[in-house]
Design a protein around this motif. Structure first.
Motif, PDB file in Angstrom:
ATOM      1  N   GLN A 131      22.548 -23.456 -25.344  1.00 19.14           N
ATOM      2  CA  GLN A 131      22.484 -22.066 -24.873  1.00 19.14           C
ATOM      3  C   GLN A 131      23.787 -21.323 -25.190  1.00 19.14           C
ATOM      4  N   ASP A 132      24.926 -21.956 -24.927  1.00 19.90           N
ATOM      5  CA  ASP A 132      26.221 -21.338 -25.215  1.00 19.90           C
ATOM      6  C   ASP A 132      26.396 -21.104 -26.713  1.00 19.90           C
ATOM      7  N   THR A 133      26.014 -22.075 -27.509  1.00 22.26           N
ATOM      8  CA  THR A 133      26.162 -21.945 -28.958  1.00 22.26           C
ATOM      9  C   THR A 133      25.252 -20.861 -29.500  1.00 22.26           C
ATOM     10  N   LEU A 134      24.024 -20.783 -29.009  1.00 21.98           N
ATOM     11  CA  LEU A 134      23.123 -19.703 -29.423  1.00 21.98           C
ATOM     12  C   LEU A 134      23.703 -18.341 -29.059  1.00 21.98           C
ATOM     13  N   TYR A 135      24.219 -18.217 -27.857  1.00 20.88           N
ATOM     14  CA  TYR A 135      24.821 -16.955 -27.411  1.00 20.88           C
ATOM     15  C   TYR A 135      26.005 -16.572 -28.306  1.00 20.88           C
ATOM     16  N   ASN A 136      26.914 -17.515 -28.532  1.00 22.80           N
ATOM     17  CA  ASN A 136      28.091 -17.239 -29.360  1.00 22.80           C
ATOM     18  C   ASN A 136      27.691 -16.865 -30.785  1.00 22.80           C
ATOM     19  N   TRP A 137      26.767 -17.602 -31.350  1.00 20.97           N
ATOM     20  CA  TRP A 137      26.313 -17.320 -32.717  1.00 20.97           C
ATOM     21  C   TRP A 137      25.654 -15.944 -32.798  1.00 20.97           C
ATOM     22  N   LEU A 138      24.759 -15.641 -31.884  1.00 25.21           N
ATOM     23  CA  LEU A 138      24.042 -14.375 -31.939  1.00 25.21           C
ATOM     24  C   LEU A 138      24.993 -13.193 -31.751  1.00 25.21           C
ATOM     25  N   THR A 139      25.941 -13.327 -30.844  1.00 28.29           N
ATOM     26  CA  THR A 139      26.899 -12.246 -30.611  1.00 28.29           C
ATOM     27  C   THR A 139      27.715 -11.953 -31.870  1.00 28.29           C
ATOM     28  N   ILE A 140      28.225 -12.980 -32.523  1.00 30.05           N
ATOM     29  CA  ILE A 140      29.028 -12.752 -33.727  1.00 30.05           C
ATOM     30  C   ILE A 140      28.148 -12.433 -34.928  1.00 30.05           C
ATOM     31  N   LYS A 141      26.915 -12.913 -34.943  1.00 28.30           N
ATOM     32  CA  LYS A 141      25.987 -12.575 -36.027  1.00 28.30           C
ATOM     33  C   LYS A 141      25.719 -11.073 -36.044  1.00 28.30           C
ATOM     34  N   VAL A 142      25.549 -10.479 -34.884  1.00 26.73           N
ATOM     35  CA  VAL A 142      25.324  -9.031 -34.793  1.00 26.73           C
ATOM     36  C   VAL A 142      26.517  -8.293 -35.404  1.00 26.73           C
ATOM     37  N   VAL A 143      27.719  -8.754 -35.097  1.00 24.22           N
ATOM     38  CA  VAL A 143      28.923  -8.141 -35.660  1.00 24.22           C
ATOM     39  C   VAL A 143      28.967  -8.365 -37.173  1.00 24.22           C
ATOM     40  N   ALA A 144      28.723  -9.586 -37.605  1.00 26.70           N
ATOM     41  CA  ALA A 144      28.777  -9.913 -39.035  1.00 26.70           C
ATOM     42  C   ALA A 144      27.735  -9.134 -39.825  1.00 26.70           C
ATOM     43  N   ASP A 145      26.573  -8.896 -39.241  1.00 31.19           N
ATOM     44  CA  ASP A 145      25.532  -8.132 -39.925  1.00 31.19           C
ATOM     45  C   ASP A 145      25.956  -6.679 -40.151  1.00 31.19           C
ATOM     46  N   VAL A 146      26.705  -6.118 -39.213  1.00 31.50           N
ATOM     47  CA  VAL A 146      27.164  -4.736 -39.326  1.00 31.50           C
ATOM     48  C   VAL A 146      28.420  -4.648 -40.194  1.00 31.50           C
ATOM     49  N   ARG A 147      29.318  -5.617 -40.037  1.00 31.02           N
ATOM     50  CA  ARG A 147      30.605  -5.587 -40.748  1.00 31.02           C
ATOM     51  C   ARG A 147      30.604  -6.650 -41.841  1.00 31.02           C
ATOM     52  N   LYS A 148      29.836  -6.396 -42.871  1.00 32.16           N
ATOM     53  CA  LYS A 148      29.647  -7.377 -43.944  1.00 32.16           C
ATOM     54  C   LYS A 148      30.938  -7.735 -44.672  1.00 32.16           C
ATOM     55  N   ASP A 149      31.926  -6.857 -44.671  1.00 32.11           N
ATOM     56  CA  ASP A 149      33.192  -7.148 -45.340  1.00 32.11           C
ATOM     57  C   ASP A 149      34.243  -7.737 -44.397  1.00 32.11           C
ATOM     58  N   ASP A 150      33.860  -8.017 -43.175  1.00 30.67           N
ATOM     59  CA  ASP A 150      34.767  -8.613 -42.188  1.00 30.67           C
ATOM     60  C   ASP A 150      34.715 -10.136 -42.361  1.00 30.67           C
ATOM     61  N   ILE A 151      35.706 -10.662 -43.055  1.00 30.63           N
ATOM     62  CA  ILE A 151      35.731 -12.084 -43.375  1.00 30.63           C
ATOM     63  C   ILE A 151      35.761 -12.950 -42.120  1.00 30.63           C
ATOM     64  N   ALA A 152      36.532 -12.552 -41.116  1.00 33.14           N
ATOM     65  CA  ALA A 152      36.611 -13.331 -39.871  1.00 33.14           C
ATOM     66  C   ALA A 152      35.244 -13.407 -39.186  1.00 33.14           C
TER      67      ALA A 152
END
Length: 95
Positions: free
Chosen positions: A5-26
């Protein structure tokens, strides 16, 4: 090891950011890190994300059994909402 559950939450939260900020390497690397945890440590396959007005639904399979987790939109979108509200605090450092 983090709970599924924690890993899914962490992944989904940063995935949303990564999807919007495609050039954000971090963001890209962090999303990949948590995705690897999901697939390697927790053995998830066929991970899919759907979003409606109230919930994110993550469907996946483990040992050929389909399962689902749900997260409130406001809980997942909080990071991207903060980034959009105060962009000066979240400077992107692309390569």
């Amino acid at each position: 090891m983090n709970s599924l559950q924690d890993t899914l939450y962490n992944w989904l939260t940063i995935k949303v950011v990564a999807d919007v900020r495609k050039d954000d390497i971090a963001a890209q690397e962090t999303a990949a890190f948590f995705y690897e945890m999901l697939t390697e440590d927790h053995h998830l396959k066929d991970i899919q994300v759907e979003k409606d007005d109230q919930m994110y639904r993550v469907t996946y399979s483990i040992d050929d059994v389909e399962k689902q987790a749900r997260f409130p939109v406001e809980l997942i979108d909080i990071m991207i909402d903060q980034m959009e509200a105060e962009p000066e605090k979240f400077i992107n450092y692309p390569k």
